[in-house]
Design an enzyme around this catalytic site. Structure first.
Site: not given
Ligand code: AP5
Length: 217
Positions: A13, A127, A160, A171
Site C-alpha cells: 500500500k 522491508r 520497523r 498483524r
Molecule cells: P509496503 O509498501 O511497505 O506495504 P504496506 O502495505 O504499506 O505495508 P504496511 O506494513 O505499512 O501496512 P500496514 O497496513 O501493516 O502498516 P501501517 O503502517 O498502515 O511494502 C512492504 C514491503 O514489500 C516493502 O519492503 C516493499 O519494498 C516491498 N514491496 C512492495 N511492493 C512489492 C512488489 N510488488 N514486489 C516485491 N516487493 C514489494 O500501520 C502500522 C500500525 O499502525 C498498525 O499495525 C496499527 O497499530 C496502526 N494503525 C495504522 N492505521 C490504523 C488504523 N486505521 N486503525 C488502527 N490502527 C492503525
C-alpha cells in the site's frame, strides 16, 4: 478523486500510494505514517499509539477517527485524497462515510491490493525504510546500491519495530478479523475494485492506474 487503498500488511500500500497519489495529484494520507511520526516526536498521541503498534494491534477507533478527521480538514485534502491504512475497521469506514457526507461528498473508489500471506511475510521481513525521505525499500526485491543507505537521499535505512515475525503474525490476524470485512462493506456500495498486487512494483502500478481509470482516475 477520493480513494482508499486496502490490503493486508505488506501488500504494498505504501509503495503504491506514492505513485498513485502522484499520478492523481492528490495528497497521500497514511495513518501508519502519522502514528509513526507522532511516536518519534513523543507526542501524547504517539505514546498511546505505540503500545498498540508494538503489539501489532490496531489503535482504538476513536483515537484514529479523530486524527483522520483533523487531517481531512486540512486544505490540501479538499479536492481529493488517497487514504493508505484507513479505514481498517467497519466503525472507521462508517465514520468516514459520515464525515464525507457531512461535507457533501463521498468516496469514489476503494482499491484492494490482493496478495497471499506467504508473500506478505517475505515482503515485511525484508522491508527497510529511509530515515530521511521515508522511501520504502526491500533487501531482496528493491535493494539499495549500498546496503543500509537510501539511494534517493543518502540517509540511513531502518527496520520497523513491528516487522518482527511474532508481530507480523498478530498483524495478519488483526487484518483477517477486523479489516477484511471492509471488502464486503465496500463491495456492497459498488465501490470496490481488486487487483493482483504480485509481481514487479511497476506492473502493479500499471494495473492500479488502469483499474482506477473507469472511476475517473
Ligand atoms: P509496503 O509498501 O511497505 O506495504 P504496506 O502495505 O504499506 O505495508 P504496511 O506494513 O505499512 O501496512 P500496514 O497496513 O501493516 O502498516 P501501517 O503502517 O498502515 O511494502 C512492504 C514491503 O514489500 C516493502 O519492503 C516493499 O519494498 C516491498 N514491496 C512492495 N511492493 C512489492 C512488489 N510488488 N514486489 C516485491 N516487493 C514489494 O500501520 C502500522 C500500525 O499502525 C498498525 O499495525 C496499527 O497499530 C496502526 N494503525 C495504522 N492505521 C490504523 C488504523 N486505521 N486503525 C488502527 N490502527 C492503525
Amino acid at each position: 478523486m477520493r480513494l482508499v487503498l486496502v490490503g493486508p500488511p505488506g501488500a504494498g500500500k505504501g509503495t503504491q500510494a506514492e505513485f498513485i497519489a502522484a499520478h492523481l495529484a492528490v495528497p497521500k494520507i497514511s495513518t501508519g505514517d502519522i502514528f509513526r511520526s507522532n511516536v518519534s516526536q513523543g507526542t501524547p498521541l504517539g505514546v498511546e499509539a505505540k503500545r498498540y503498534m508494538d503489539a501489532g494491534e490496531l489503535v482504538p477507533d476513536e483515537v484514529t477517527i479523530n486524527m483522520v478527521r483533523d487531517r481531512l480538514a486540512e486544505p490540501d485534502a479538499s479536492e481529493g485524497f488517497l487514504l493508505d491504512g484507513f479505514p481498517r475497521t467497519t466503525p472507521q469506514a462508517a465514520a468516514l462515510d459520515k464525515l464525507l457526507a457531512d461535507l457533501g461528498t463521498a468516496l469514489d473508489v476503494v482499491l484492494e491490493l490482493v496478495v497471499d500471506d506467504d508473500e506478505v511475510i517475505r515482503r515485511l521481513s525484508g522491508r527497510r525504510t529511509c530515515r530521511g525521505c521515508g522511501k520504502i525499500w526491500h533487501v531482496e526485491f528493491d535493494a539499495t546500491t549500498r546496503e543500509g543507505i537510501c539511494d534517493r537521499c543518502g540517509a540511513e535505512l531502518f527496520q520497523r519495530d513491528d516487522d518482527k515475525p511474532e508481530t507480523i503474525a498478530t498483524r495478519l490476524r488483526e487484518y483477517a478479523e477486523k479489516t477484511a470485512p471492509l471488502v464486503d462493506y465496500y463491495g456492497a456500495q459498488g465501490k470496490l475494485v481488486g487487483i493482483d498486487a504480485t509481481g514487479p512494483v511497476e506492473d502493479v502500478t500499471v494495473r492500479a492506474i488502469d483499474a482506477l481509470r473507469s472511476y475517473g482516475g
